[in-house]
Each structure stands twice: as structure tokens, then as C-alpha cells.
Design a protein around this motif. Structure first.
Motif, PDB file in Angstrom:
ATOM      1  N   UNK A 264      30.767 106.387  93.569  1.00 51.49           N
ATOM      2  CA  UNK A 264      32.118 106.982  93.280  1.00 51.49           C
ATOM      3  C   UNK A 264      32.388 107.980  94.268  1.00 51.49           C
TER       4      UNK A 264
ATOM      5  N   UNK B  60      16.994 100.744  79.775  1.00 50.29           N
ATOM      6  CA  UNK B  60      16.412 101.139  78.439  1.00 50.29           C
ATOM      7  C   UNK B  60      15.796  99.974  77.898  1.00 50.29           C
TER       8      UNK B  60
ATOM      9  N   UNK C 145      20.728 114.347  90.174  1.00 50.99           N
ATOM     10  CA  UNK C 145      21.867 113.651  89.390  1.00 50.99           C
ATOM     11  C   UNK C 145      22.590 114.687  88.769  1.00 50.99           C
TER      12      UNK C 145
ATOM     13  N   UNK D 104      21.899 102.356  82.591  1.00 52.02           N
ATOM     14  CA  UNK D 104      21.205 103.102  81.640  1.00 52.02           C
ATOM     15  C   UNK D 104      20.725 102.051  80.303  1.00 52.02           C
ATOM     16  N   UNK D 105      21.556 101.284  79.991  1.00 54.01           N
ATOM     17  CA  UNK D 105      21.160 100.336  78.953  1.00 54.01           C
ATOM     18  C   UNK D 105      20.223  99.239  79.464  1.00 54.01           C
TER      19      UNK D 105
ATOM     20  N   UNK E  24      32.756 103.223  87.887  1.00 46.40           N
ATOM     21  CA  UNK E  24      31.694 103.910  87.835  1.00 46.40           C
ATOM     22  C   UNK E  24      30.924 104.014  86.434  1.00 46.40           C
ATOM     23  N   UNK E  25      31.818 104.523  85.403  1.00 42.90           N
ATOM     24  CA  UNK E  25      31.696 104.803  83.942  1.00 42.90           C
ATOM     25  C   UNK E  25      30.692 103.447  83.522  1.00 42.90           C
TER      26      UNK E  25
ATOM     27  N   UNK F 196      24.929 115.674  91.810  1.00 47.53           N
ATOM     28  CA  UNK F 196      26.205 114.876  92.316  1.00 47.53           C
ATOM     29  C   UNK F 196      27.119 114.754  91.231  1.00 47.53           C
TER      30      UNK F 196
ATOM     31  N   UNK G  63      26.705 107.100  91.619  1.00 48.18           N
ATOM     32  CA  UNK G  63      27.612 108.292  91.573  1.00 48.18           C
ATOM     33  C   UNK G  63      27.909 108.542  93.268  1.00 48.18           C
ATOM     34  N   UNK G  64      27.168 107.798  94.228  1.00 45.64           N
ATOM     35  CA  UNK G  64      27.331 107.981  95.431  1.00 45.64           C
ATOM     36  C   UNK G  64      28.560 107.083  95.831  1.00 45.64           C
TER      37      UNK G  64
ATOM     38  N   UNK H 282      21.307 105.345  88.798  1.00 46.40           N
ATOM     39  CA  UNK H 282      22.494 106.097  88.470  1.00 46.40           C
ATOM     40  C   UNK H 282      23.232 106.791  89.896  1.00 46.40           C
ATOM     41  N   UNK H 283      22.058 107.296  90.479  1.00 44.65           N
ATOM     42  CA  UNK H 283      22.562 108.196  91.778  1.00 44.65           C
ATOM     43  C   UNK H 283      23.142 107.170  92.506  1.00 44.65           C
TER      44      UNK H 283
ATOM     45  N   UNK I  16      27.357 102.925  85.369  1.00 48.31           N
ATOM     46  CA  UNK I  16      26.467 103.975  84.882  1.00 48.31           C
ATOM     47  C   UNK I  16      25.971 103.632  83.446  1.00 48.31           C
ATOM     48  N   UNK I  17      26.744 103.374  82.785  1.00 49.91           N
ATOM     49  CA  UNK I  17      26.213 103.138  81.211  1.00 49.91           C
ATOM     50  C   UNK I  17      25.579 101.798  81.271  1.00 49.91           C
TER      51      UNK I  17
ATOM     52  N   UNK J 116      30.945 115.467  91.611  1.00 57.65           N
ATOM     53  CA  UNK J 116      32.012 114.385  91.592  1.00 57.65           C
ATOM     54  C   UNK J 116      33.258 114.729  90.864  1.00 57.65           C
TER      55      UNK J 116
ATOM     56  N   UNK K  38      26.873 109.721  77.617  1.00 59.16           N
ATOM     57  CA  UNK K  38      25.968 108.488  77.286  1.00 59.16           C
ATOM     58  C   UNK K  38      24.829 108.366  78.145  1.00 59.16           C
ATOM     59  N   UNK K  39      24.975 108.414  79.667  1.00 59.33           N
ATOM     60  CA  UNK K  39      23.959 108.163  80.438  1.00 59.33           C
ATOM     61  C   UNK K  39      22.819 109.257  80.129  1.00 59.33           C
TER      62      UNK K  39
ATOM     63  N   UNK L 235      36.892 105.437  88.988  1.00 58.96           N
ATOM     64  CA  UNK L 235      36.041 106.101  87.824  1.00 58.96           C
ATOM     65  C   UNK L 235      35.506 105.264  86.580  1.00 58.96           C
TER      66      UNK L 235
ATOM     67  N   UNK M 103      31.175 109.040  80.035  1.00 55.92           N
ATOM     68  CA  UNK M 103      30.101 108.109  80.876  1.00 55.92           C
ATOM     69  C   UNK M 103      29.004 109.188  80.775  1.00 55.92           C
TER      70      UNK M 103
END
Lengths: 260, 488
Positions: free
Chosen positions: B143, B208, A178, B204-205, B196-197, A181, B140-141, B136-137, B200-201, A185, A165-166, B193, A162
Motif C-alpha cells: 500500500x 485464522x 505493524x 487475517x481470515x 489493501x483492505x 506501518x 501494508x508495504x 499483513x506487513x 489484509x482482511x 500509511x 478487523x485485522x 486502499x 480494515x
């Protein structure tokens, strides 16, 4: 698409993650894959401290997991190949053939998905993503519900995929926070995995998750034994029965034997 | 105190409390410390932990605007939903710390020091997630907060229980509960997890391709990943099926912490969607995922009902831990999942009413789960609130989401209502004939037991939320003028 050394390392790690049942080799596969990942990330993380952070994270996680498995193996009873269902030669060959065939299919699928569905970023990064994510998912599906080491390695590998990809799709380079973290993690995840393995080992004397789930489902109950007693003493006149030994108070006239 | 300092301390205050509590708890184990003094150290550790949470609540209540920290490169900003949900989450964490103190003597629970440290850490991570403007941050927080909750669920009991096949029935029962706890913790880590993945992905998509009209397909893919990631991370059905182990076997403190992190995950999920133009993304078409989740929760509740009848037939009472039998744990998990389904419908509906309702439901999950986990006597109030019954806090949110669902056609509203009705039927059937027991004798025992008086305070708070729901809704409506929410 160029086949570069990082891609080869990622592919090798993925193949080992799917095909190997030895816990030490599973962790080695994770490390090999991670080295390839860090190498692959080098151009994406240029100008940031990302590469050293990734290397330190890989080493820290591998050290935590490796030392834990080494300690568990050194303690004895649990063998590194404890989850192998049978030691017969024929079964081992068929098992390995099956796993290698899956690995081959995963490799082709990853390459195909990257070419057919371009999400953005370079094709190499996408192939690397699929070659990390698909083996990790398969490691979880094939053996992750029984083998905690593969479960831990698979989850860590998924997190790595993941993040790749990010980093690959992000418009800008990742910031310091980032990177920090994401590293913290994964180290926390490795620590939680190691803690759980030790917890399982000390509580159930084994790393096999089957014992855990059997306990959860109540399949392991109190000791039941076959006791041979005189019929009249327990009020049975026409048939014998299997009863709990703790329900019987043996007397001098009764001969009770029990076996697990 | 400057705005930047206020934002920084709203994240670091609970961490400081946890650090102080950790130092005091390490010190109290020194042999040189007299016993009487050691007890005081523990008490000060408890107060430090609670003070950290209280300071965060106070700061979050007065925060305004935004702040940028460079380095390390993070922008923080306060929104009305983030403010509300952080206050509610900290109330749940406050309850977690108090419950841990109460359960100190239970050998099957981890020591209270775990909660005194992990609850403030979770609070800091949740604050980071809700306040961060970087998607994203924030993910992650979140997660990190999930790992913290899992650590609480996996924490070693005070008394080790070595596995032995020759154990007697009591020890087997304790071992079974421990196995459920570990299994629940492992599943929670795995799903967190995975969620989260996906988040996150998806983020980003979306970032973008949100302004790239030539590639709408990838924007839709990003939104779909965000929606699925939200369902996984917030624990909607079918991913909530794994929560029954956690609810039955984990210490109440872990569940209160879970009750704090789920609402924040829902609100952060909503905040991830807000910058996207709703009409461009056709986001409203995904609301049905929440309705289906609620319906599945209802079906699973009926399954639990059958399970409970089987247990009754067998004459087995497997009530363990904090007094939840297996069917009760399943039903509680499904009740939370049904409420989560309503909230997910509100988030994904793309309507302002739905989003405001979703935020109110999220607040209510944080405030009603500790009631359901408290003393058995007050459990029905917590369940009723989660089901959205008046005069409790969940009612306003459910009504708003129901209005939003009605605007999209009666089908989804019917499915949502049917799901919740099945969950309610499960509880009615389960509790019919079962007598409530009161193991606390006298007013002194009740007054000194947080499991008794904390739920009472929370029920009063629930009624207050019900009465002042219109004011909360007005404030949230002012925030709700965001691109994602295109429908009224």
C-alpha cells in the motif's frame, strides 16, 4: 451486545459522515469516529504501544486535514457547503431527510450483518467494524465523486475499518512494526489528500471535483462566442452562424461583440 | 556482511540513496552554490538514486535463507519469485529515473527530483513487501508503494497552470491533461486502499481459519477476499478501466513506477496464497476470474477502437504528453490488464505450471512497460511482449498459463485467448495507416536519449529471457512445491 461509549462515538461519527455536507463537520465526524475506534481498540492492543500510536495518528491526520481545510476556507471563494446543489429550503429538508434515512438503514444493516455473519472476534468489534466501513463506503458513493474532502475522509475511514478487523481477528497482538506501518500509511494518506485539495484549490479555484472531471472529459472547451458580422465578409449568404471569435480578424467595418 | 545485514541493506540501500539525493537536491537550490557546482550536485543526486537501486539488485541476487529482526518484530525471507520480481521491478524503476532525467525540460511534468526520491522509496517498499514473511506487513508495504506511485502521478507540474475559462486551446489541452492526471491519481489511491483492505482482511481470515476444518466457509471467504483484493491491487479488469487516465496523462516516470509495483503485487499475492492447502480450499475454482478479466480487457479494447474511429472522423489529434492519444492510452491500459488477467488465472489456478507462468508474466510486465513508454518507434515491441508474442519475454509465461488453462478444460483457455486476440486486433486496427515518426536525428541524438536506447537494451533483455526461459522455469519449478499448488 452492550452499547458502550466507544460504540456510541463510532455510531455518531458514522452518522455525521453520511449526513453532513459541511467540510468541517465531515472532518469532525472522522475525528469522533477515530476516538471511538481507539477506545474500542484498547483491549485488543493491551500490552503494546498501540493505543498511544492510534491517538497520535488520529490527531496527526486530523490536524493535517483540518489545517488544510481551514486554509482553503480562509482563502475565500470556496464555501464549506459548495457541493450543496440548491439552497432552497424544501430541497435542503428533503436532502437531509434522505441522508438521515440512509444513516438509519446503514446502522440497522451493520448491526444485522454483525449478528448474522460472525467472522470471529467479539460481536462489539464486528458491529464497530460495520459501523465504520458502511458509512465510509456510503460517503464515497453518495458524494465522494464530487467532494474531495468526503473522498479523503471516506478512504481514511475505510483504512481504519480494515485495521480494526485485522486487529480483532488476528491471533496475536500486533507487533511494533505493524503498528508503525499502519500509522505511517494513514498519515501519508492524509498528507496526500491534503496536498490534492490544495492542488485542486490552486489550480481550479475550487474544491469541487465536478470541475476536474468536466475538464478531463473535455466538457470545458475554448471560449465560444456569438459574433454578429456582415454575411459577405465570411462568405455566408443565406444564414447566420455561430463561430469562434478567434477565427475572425475584426476590421473597422465589422462590429463584433462577444459574450461568454 | 551477515545474512541479517544483507536483508536489512536490501531494503534500506535505496532509501539511503533517496536520502542522499534529497540532501543534494536541497543543497543545489541554495543561492550560495555556484551554478556549475549546482549542476554537479544534481548529477550526483541522480547517481545516488541509481546506486541505491543497483545495490538492492546486487543484494537481492545473492540473498539466501531468512532473517528475523526483533525489535521491531519482522521476519524476512527470500524466495525465487521474490528474487526475480524484485530485480525486474528495479530495472523498471531504473528506467523511471532515467526517463525523469530526460523529461526535465518538459513544463508539464514534475521536476526530476520527485522521481529521484520516490523511485528508490518505492523500491524499498516493494522489497519490504516481497521479502516480508508476515502477510499483513507485506500488504501494508504494498500500500505504501501504491501511495508513492500515486504521489508521482499527482506531483505538481514544473510550470503551474492556473485554471482560467478564457484560456486558449493549447492551455485548455494542458489543463485537460492535468485534470486527467489528478483524476487518475485519485482513482489509483482509492483502488489501492480498497485492495489493501481486502487483502489484509482476507489474509487475517485465511491465517485464522486455514487449519480450522469446522469453519471452511470463513476460509473460503478469506480466499475470495484475497482473490478480489489481488485483482483490485494488481489492476485486473474491471478495475483497470480507471488506469487509462493515468496512462495517458501521468508522466512516463509514474507509469514505469506503476509497471514496477504491479508485478510485485502479483507475486506478493501468490505468496499470500502459498501456505494454504490448495485441495482443502478448492482454490483452483477461482481461476476463471482472471480469464473473465482478460476477456473484459479485450472488449474494452474494441470500445477503444470505436473511439479512435470517432476521433479520426472528427479529425482530432489529441496526442499529448509522452505521445499517447486517448485510444492508445486505453489500449495500453487494456494490454497490461489482459496480461494481468493471464497472471491472475495462473495464480488462482492452483497449478504449478500456472503459477510459474504467472511469475514469468509478472516479470515481463515490469520489463516491457518501459519499452512501450519509451520512444514511439519501439512501442510495438513492448506491446508484442505484453501480448505474449515470440521471440519476446512474455511468450514463455503465456504458454505455461495456457497449458494450465487447457488442463482445466478448453473453455477458459478459449476465453483467455479471445481476450488477448481482441486486444491485439485493437492495436492492429489503431496502428494501421499511422506512420511512425522519428524526431531524433542522427546517432548522437539517439545515443544520448534514454527514451531511445533504454528500450533497445530492454528488447535485448526480452529476447534473452525468451531464450533462457527454460532455465528460469526450472528454478521456479523447484520453488513451486508449496501447499497451494496441488495440480501439476
Amino acid at each position: 451486545m452492550q452499547i458502550t461509549l466507544p460504540i456510541i462515538l463510532i455510531a455518531l461519527g458514522g452518522i455525521l459522515l453520511i449526513t453532513q455536507r459541511d467540510r468541517r463537520l465531515v472532518l469532525l465526524a472522522l475525528l469522533v469516529q477515530w476516538v471511538g475506534l481507539a477506545w474500542q481498540l484498547q483491549p485488543l492492543l493491551a500490552g503494546t504501544p498501540g493505543l498511544p500510536v492510534e491517538i497520535v495518528t488520529a490527531l496527526a491526520c486530523s490536524a493535517i486535514l483540518g489545517i488544510t481545510v481551514w486554509n482553503i476556507n480562509r482563502a475565500g471563494t470556496s464555501t464549506p457547503t459548495a457541493t450543496q446543489p440548491s439552497n432552497t429550503r424544501q430541497f435542503a429538508i428533503a436532502d437531509q431527510l434522505w441522508l438521515w434515512a440512509i444513516a438509519l438503514v446503514v446502522g440497522v444493516a451493520g448491526y444485522g450483518l454483525a449478528r448474522i455473519y460472525p467472522l470471529g472476534g467479539s460481536e462489539q468489534d464486528l458491529v464497530a467494524f460495520y459501523w465504520i466501513a458502511l458509512p465510509a463506503l456510503l460517503a464515497l458513493v453518495i458524494d465522494g465523486s464530487r467532494e474531495p474532502v468526503r473522498l479523503g475522509a471516506g478512504i481514511l475511514s475505510l483504512a481504519n475499518a480494515a485495521l480494526l478487523l485485522v486487529y480483532a481477528l488476528a491471533a496475536t497482538s500486533p507487533g511494533t512494526l505493524l503498528l508503525a506501518l499502519s500509522a505511517l500509511l494513514r498519515i501519508a494518506l492524509a498528507a496526500a489528500s491534503g496536498y490534492t485539495w490544495l492542488f485542486l484549490r490552486t489550480t481550479y479555484h475550487d474544491l469541487n471535483l465536478n470541475t476536474l472531471f468536466d475538464m478531463r472529459d473535455g466538457k470545458i472547451a475554448g471560449e465560444t462566442a456569438l459574433a454578429l458580422v456582415e454575411m459577405q465578409s465570411i462568405g455566408i449568404t443565406e444564414s447566420t452562424d455561430i463561430i469562434e471569435t478567434d477565427q475572425i480578424e475584426p476590421t473597422e467595418t465589422e462590429e463584433a461583440t462577444s459574450d461568454e | 556482511m551477515s545474512s541479517n545485514e544483507q536483508f536489512a541493506w536490501s531494503i534500506f540501500a535505496p532509501l539511503a540513496g533517496a536520502a542522499l539525493a534529497a540532501i543534494l537536491l536541497i543543497a543545489h537550490n541554495w543561492k550560495a552554490i555556484p551554478r556549475g557546482f549546482a549542476l554537479w550536485l544534481r548529477l550526483i543526486g541522480l547517481l545516488a538514486s541509481l546506486a541505491g537501486l543497483a545495490v538492492e539488485v546486487a543484494l537481492v541476487a545473492v540473498l539466501s535463507g531468512s532473517a528475523t529482526f526483533d525489535p521491531p518484530g519482522i521476519s524476512l525471507g527470500i524466495t525465487t519469485p521474490a528474487r526475480f520480481v524484485l530485480i525486474a521491478a528495479n530495472v523498471a524503476l531504473f528506467c523511471a529515473v532515467l526517463y525523469a532525467w530526460t523529461a526535465e525540460d518538459d513544463p508539464q511534468n514534475p521536476g526530476p527530483e520527485w522521481t529521484l526520491i520516490l523511485a528508490p522509496v518505492t523500491s524499498s517498499l516493494l522489497a519490504g513487501a516481497a521479502l516480508s514473511t508476515d502477510r499483513i506487513i507485506a500488504v501494508l508495504f504494498l500500500a505504501g508503494a501504491a501511495l508513492s506511485v500515486s504521489a508521482m502521478a499527482l506531483a505538481r507540474p514544473r510550470t503551474p497552470l492556473p485554471f482560467n475559462r478564457d484560456l486558449d486551446e493549447d492551455n485548455i489541452a494542458a489543463q485537460t491533461m492535468l485534470a486527467r492526471r489528478v483524476a487518475g491519481g485519485l482513482k489509483h489511491i482509492g483502488l489501492s486502499i480498497l485492495g489493501t483492505g481486502l487483502l489484509a482482511v482476507g489474509s487475517v481470515l485465511v491465517a485464522r481459519y486455514a487449519f480450522n476444518l469446522e469453519n471452511r466457509g470463513l476460509l473460503q471467504l478469506g480466499l475470495a477476499l484475497l482473490a478480489v483484493g489481488l485483482i483490485v491491487r494488481a489492476g485486473g479488469m474491471p478495475f483497470a478501466a480507471a488506469a487509462a487516465d493515468t496512462i495517458q496523462a501521468s508522466p512516463p516516470t509514474a507509469l514505469a513506477m506503476l509497471g514496477a509495483s504491479t508485478p510485485v503485487a502479483l507475486v506478493v499475492g501468490l505468496l499470500l496464497f502459498t501456505p494454504v492447502e490448495g485441495s482443502l480450499a478448492q482454490g483452483a475454482s477461482a481461476g476463471w476470474l482472471g480469464a473473465i478479466g482478460t476477456f473484459l480487457a479485450g472488449l474494452r479494447s474494441l470500445g477503444s477502437l470505436l473511439e479512435s474511429r470517432q476521433h479520426t472522423t472528427n479529425g482530432v489529434d489529441n496526442s499529448r504528453g509522452h505521445g499517447l492519444t486517448t485510444p492508445e492510452a486505453n489500449l495500453l491500459a487494456m494490454t497490461v490488464a489482459a496480461a494481468t488477467g493471464w497472471a491472475i488465472f495462473g495464480v488462482l489456478s492452483g497449478s504449478r505450471m500456472g503459477a510459474v507462468g504467472a511469475i514469468l508474466i509478472a516479470l515481463n510486465i515490469a520489463l516491457s512497460l518501459p519499452i512501450a513508454l519509451g520512444h514511439r518507434r519501439w512501442r510495438p515491441a513492448g506491446i508484442a511482449s505484453l501480448l505474449g508474442l515470440p521471440p519476446l519475454g512474455g511468450f514463455a509465461g503465456m504458454i505455461l498459463v495456457a497449458q494450465s488453462a487447457a488442463n482445466e478444460g478448453g473453455l477458459w483457455l478459449a476465453i483467455l485467448l479471445l481476450g488477448s486476440a481482441m486486444v491485439a486486433a485493437g492495436w492492429l486496427a489503431l496502428t494501421a495507416g499511422s506512420a511512425s515518426t522519428d524526431d531524433l536525428r542522427g546517432w548522437r541524438g539517439r545515443l544520448l536519449s534514454p527514451l531511445y536506447f533504454v528500450p533497445i537494451l530492454l528488447i535485448v533483455l526480452q529476447i534473452a529471457i525468451f531464450l533462457w526461459a527454460s532455465q528460469l522455469t526450472t528454478q521456479l519449478n523447484l520453488w513451486a512445491l508449496v501447499p497451494w499448488l496441488t495440480a501439476p
